[in-house]
Structures are given as structure tokens and as C-alpha cells.
Design a protein around this motif. Structure first.
Motif, PDB file in Angstrom:
ATOM      1  N   LEU A   1       0.824  -1.200   0.000  1.00 28.12           N
ATOM      2  CA  LEU A   1       0.000   0.000   0.000  1.00 28.12           C
ATOM      3  C   LEU A   1       0.867   1.262   0.000  1.00 28.12           C
ATOM      4  N   LEU A   2       0.546   2.179  -0.898  1.00 32.08           N
ATOM      5  CA  LEU A   2       1.132   3.524  -0.885  1.00 32.08           C
ATOM      6  C   LEU A   2       0.001   4.508  -1.136  1.00 32.08           C
ATOM      7  N   ALA A   3      -0.515   5.092  -0.073  1.00 32.68           N
ATOM      8  CA  ALA A   3      -1.645   6.006  -0.190  1.00 32.68           C
ATOM      9  C   ALA A   3      -1.199   7.318  -0.836  1.00 32.68           C
ATOM     10  N   ARG A   4      -2.088   8.278  -0.880  1.00 30.10           N
ATOM     11  CA  ARG A   4      -1.804   9.583  -1.451  1.00 30.10           C
ATOM     12  C   ARG A   4      -1.957  10.641  -0.362  1.00 30.10           C
ATOM     13  N   GLY A   5      -1.295  11.751  -0.547  1.00 38.05           N
ATOM     14  CA  GLY A   5      -1.415  12.856   0.386  1.00 38.05           C
ATOM     15  C   GLY A   5      -2.072  14.048  -0.285  1.00 38.05           C
TER      16      GLY A   5
ATOM     17  N   GLU B   1     -12.050   4.644 -10.007  1.00 32.61           N
ATOM     18  CA  GLU B   1     -10.816   5.212  -9.468  1.00 32.61           C
ATOM     19  C   GLU B   1      -9.967   4.168  -8.743  1.00 32.61           C
ATOM     20  N   THR B   2      -8.645   4.252  -8.922  1.00 32.10           N
ATOM     21  CA  THR B   2      -7.756   3.519  -8.033  1.00 32.10           C
ATOM     22  C   THR B   2      -7.605   4.267  -6.710  1.00 32.10           C
ATOM     23  N   PHE B   3      -7.715   5.581  -6.756  1.00 34.40           N
ATOM     24  CA  PHE B   3      -7.704   6.378  -5.532  1.00 34.40           C
ATOM     25  C   PHE B   3      -8.712   7.524  -5.645  1.00 34.40           C
ATOM     26  N   GLY B   4      -8.393   8.541  -6.417  1.00 33.85           N
ATOM     27  CA  GLY B   4      -9.257   9.711  -6.514  1.00 33.85           C
ATOM     28  C   GLY B   4      -8.699  10.867  -5.712  1.00 33.85           C
ATOM     29  N   ASN B   5      -7.601  11.472  -6.200  1.00 26.96           N
ATOM     30  CA  ASN B   5      -6.949  12.574  -5.491  1.00 26.96           C
ATOM     31  C   ASN B   5      -7.903  13.731  -5.205  1.00 26.96           C
ATOM     32  N   VAL B   6      -8.888  13.920  -6.086  1.00 26.30           N
ATOM     33  CA  VAL B   6      -9.790  15.060  -5.921  1.00 26.30           C
ATOM     34  C   VAL B   6     -10.608  14.945  -4.647  1.00 26.30           C
ATOM     35  N   VAL B   7     -10.839  13.731  -4.159  1.00 30.52           N
ATOM     36  CA  VAL B   7     -11.583  13.560  -2.907  1.00 30.52           C
ATOM     37  C   VAL B   7     -10.826  14.209  -1.757  1.00 30.52           C
TER      38      VAL B   7
END
Length: 401
Positions: free
Chosen positions: A186-190, A298-304
Motif C-alpha cells: 500500500l502507498l496512499a496519497r497525500g 478510481e484507483t484512488f481519486g486525489n480530488v476527494v
């Protein structure tokens, strides 16, 4: 600490990392934004990062930088101005034989990523791959659903030949494990919570949108394309207008894409702001009130995270970034994946009580302000170092190509 240990730490503190990608800033998309941040912060931490990407139409002729390797590309259908990298194995072999990277990070799985994987395995350079985009889900939206199984098989084959694959969310990790992907981490986003901040709210911009102080700006930020489930965006906004006739609502769309013209016909009262960057994007976020994010791909969704940091009431499906960062009723509103009525009801609930929306928005900002990049960059570096360990040089049971 022994002198020998100190010497090992000092010689291993700086890495030469080659990052291979089809997309990178100033292109505007979640993958490019994430990779730009990873690259900048690795360099800030003292690492040398070589960027390998296709030459784009915006690149000056003859442009060259010490840590930039440009390759040839093909136009990418549906993405004007972007290039899909061509196979460049021999060019990569020559470059990496002259100056060998310690580790590769392959962010995209196209011909360029494939050639980088082959070259790295030939030279025995460890590889970390990133799963940034659900290409296998996009095929259904573009009329090539028959390719879904073949594409999934290729992606599994590709990623299982790296030392590890980094995924941005727990839900993505579980889904890929179910499909036979190995060595997932896992490598989340900031989020830059100084850039994306409620203080950027602009009365002048809201006035341009035709909104007074207490009117509701219903915001969506993202690519205007089929895979983003935008039919539900339109349906949800119309349902909100019917459910709350006492409120003045306006739909604000930030972004561009192939569905923009059709959406403008469907939503003649909506405001289409086009692509926004940096401070202008932050101002658009902060000037909204409710954020609708109906995407299921989405794999993540940075806009959230950007919307949460801007203090918006976010409505999304319970997956990817939303599943990790939103507690329903506390700092946002969630719906079960593919439950369209549940999504509409969640949005309507946020508008029912003014105090509930105010509380959710305050909690959203408070949560996002703790989701900075430094810990993520540190974990990314740790993953790269882990892939360099001799025991993981080639995944067990797989032969070099």
C-alpha cells in the motif's frame, strides 16, 4: 553505532531512481500530479531521479536535461495532446548500461513500461511498479469490453514480474489480490493542505457563477469522460433541485474532456470552468459547498482529498480514497458502490440540515489537514529500498526475459 554501520548508512542514503511514465506535469490528471509530487520530494530528500517519458507536443525541439530521457510516442486516443510511449528497450539498455539506476519505478504499463521492464530484467535492476489506473475497467466505457479479460491478464503478468506493486487504496489491494496479483504493498496519497484550504474561498468567483453568499455551489472536479459516471452527476443534481426547491443550487464543473459538449447540452444552466491549476484550482474548490464524485473507476481519486482539504461536503461511493478518508455522517457522505439512489440520498441528506453540512465541512478539513505527503514519501522510499534487497531481486519461480 559501529563505524562499519555508519559507513553503510552513508553510502546507501542516496539512490539513483529511474521513474518511467506516460504522463507527467504539466499534464493535468491524478497520475501526473502524484508522480510529480513523488519525483520532487525524492529529489528534495537527496536522491537523483531520472524521468523517462514520451516527448509531448508541448516539449521544445531538442529539449534535453541531465535527468530527463525523452522517448518517441503515439497520440493517445481520447486524450488530446498526450502521447503513448513507444517501445524503447534498446535506448533504455544503452542509457542504463552507461549509468545503472539502483531501482526503477514503472508507473504505467504501456509499450514504454513494458520495454523498461524487459530492459531492467536483462540488466538485473530491481523494479517497483505502480497500479495507478483501472484500465481494465475503462474498456467497458469505450465499447471494447471484450478486451477486459485480456487486459486484466496482461496487467497481472506485467505487475507480477516486478519486485512489488504499489497500490493506493486497501479496496484496490483486495481486488487485485482476488485477481491473482502478487507482492502488493500500500502507498496512499497525500494532499497539500496549505494549497487546498477553505481560506481560498472567493466571493468574487462565486459572484461570477451567479451565486450569493448563502447559495449552494455543487462542485465536480475531474475529467469529463465516460469512465467518470457523469450521467449520475447530472441525475443527482436534478434530484437535489427537486428535493430542495427552497435552496438556490448551481452545478459547477471544473475540468475538460470528450463529454464536455454533450454535458453542456444536457446541463445548460451549469457553469463549465475548464481546466484549472494551482492557486486557481484551489480557489475553485474552496468557493464550492457540496462536492459530488460519482466515479466508480478510481484507483484512488486525489480530488476527494483535495475537496476534503478545501472544507467541502463530499459525496462519493464507499471505495478508494472515499472509503479510506470519509466516515459517513462525520466528515462526508458515502453510498454503497453502484447504488445510485443511495448516492442521491446521501447528497440530499447533506443539504437537509444547514448545521449538519457545516459540521461535516469542518470535520472534512480537520481530517484532510493530517494527510500530508512527508510520511508517504518516506514510505515510498522504504518500498524502493526493500525492492533492492537481494532476496527479492527476481520473484521466485519466474524466469528472466
Amino acid at each position: 553505532m559501529a563505524a562499519a554501520d555508519t559507513a553503510v548508512m552513508s553510502t546507501s542514503s542516496s539512490l539513483y531512481i529511474s521513474l518511467i511514465t506516460e504522463t507527467f506535469p504539466p499534464e493535468i490528471n491524478g497520475v501526473a500530479n502524484t508522480l510529480g509530487r513523488l519525483c520532487d520530494d525524492l529529489r528534495t530528500r537527496g536522491h537523483r531521479v531520472q524521468l523517462v517519458r514520451p516527448r509531448q507536443s508541448s516539449d521544445p525541439r531538442g529539449a534535453a536535461e541531465q535527468n530527463l530521457l525523452l522517448t518517441r510516442g503515439w497520440p493517445l486516443p481520447g486524450y488530446p495532446g498526450l502521447q503513448w510511449g513507444q517501445s524503447s528497450m534498446h535506448k533504455l539498455l544503452r542509457n542504463w548500461q552507461r549509468q545503472r539506476p539502483d531501482v526503477l519505478y514503472i508507473a504505467t504499463e504501456g509499450p514504454q513500461g513494458f520495454s523498461a521492464l524487459r530492459a531492467a530484467r536483462r540488466l538485473q535492476i530491481p523494479v517497483v511498479s505502480g497500479f495507478h489506473t483501472n484500465f481494465q475497467q475503462y474498456t467497458d466505457h469505450y465499447g471494447v469490453g471484450l478486451l477486459t479479460r485480456a487486459l486484466t491478464n496482461y496487467l497481472r503478468w506485467f505487475h507480477n514480474r516486478s519486485q512489488m506493486t504499489l497500490v493506493p487504496s486497501v479496496s484496490q489491494q483486495i481486488e487485485l489480490q482476488r485477481r491473482g496479483f502478487d507482492n502488493l504493498e500500500l502507498l496512499a496519497r497525500g494532499v497539500d493542505s496549505c494549497l487546498f484550504h477553505p481560506s481560498k474561498r472567493s466571493a468574487a468567483l462565486r459572484d461570477q457563477w451567479g451565486l450569493a453568499e448563502h447559495d449552494i455551489a455543487v462542485l465536480h472536479v475531474g475529467r469529463l469522460a465516460a469512465e467518470k459516471n457523469l450521467a449520475l452527476l447530472s441525475k443527482s443534481f436534478q434530484a437535489l433541485q427537486q428535493a430542495h426547491p427552497e435552496k438556490r443550487l448551481k452545478l459547477i464543473l471544473v475540468g475538460d474532456g470528450p463529454q464536455r459538449s454533450s454535458l453542456q447540452q444536457q446541463l445548460p444552466e451549469a457553469v463549465f470552468c475548464g481546466l484549472q491549476r494551482g492557486e486557481e484550482l484551489a480557489t475553485h474548490y474552496a468557493s464550492g459547498d457540496l462536492f459530488l464524485f460519482p466515479s466508480l473507476s478510481e484507483t484512488f481519486g486525489n480530488v476527494v482529498l483535495e475537496a476534503l482539504a478545501s472544507g467541502l461536503g463530499v459525496v462519493a461511493f464507499d471505495q478508494a480514497a472515499a472509503a479510506q478518508h470519509i466516515r459517513h455522517g462525520h466528515n462526508g457522505a458515502l453510498a454503497v458502490a453502484e447504488d445510485e439512489q443511495g448516492f442521491i440520498d446521501a447528497a440530499s441528506w447533506l443539504l437537509t440540515d444547514k448545521e449538519s453540512l457545516r459540521r461535516v465541512r469542518l470535520n472534512a478539513r480537520q481530517h484532510a489537514s493530517r494527510q500530508g505527503w512527508p510520511a508517504i514519501i518516506e514510505l515510498f522510499e522504504a518500498h524502493l529500498r526493500s525492492a533492492m534487497q537481494p532476496a527479492t531481486q527476481l520473484p521466485a519461480g519466474r524466469t528472466q526475459h
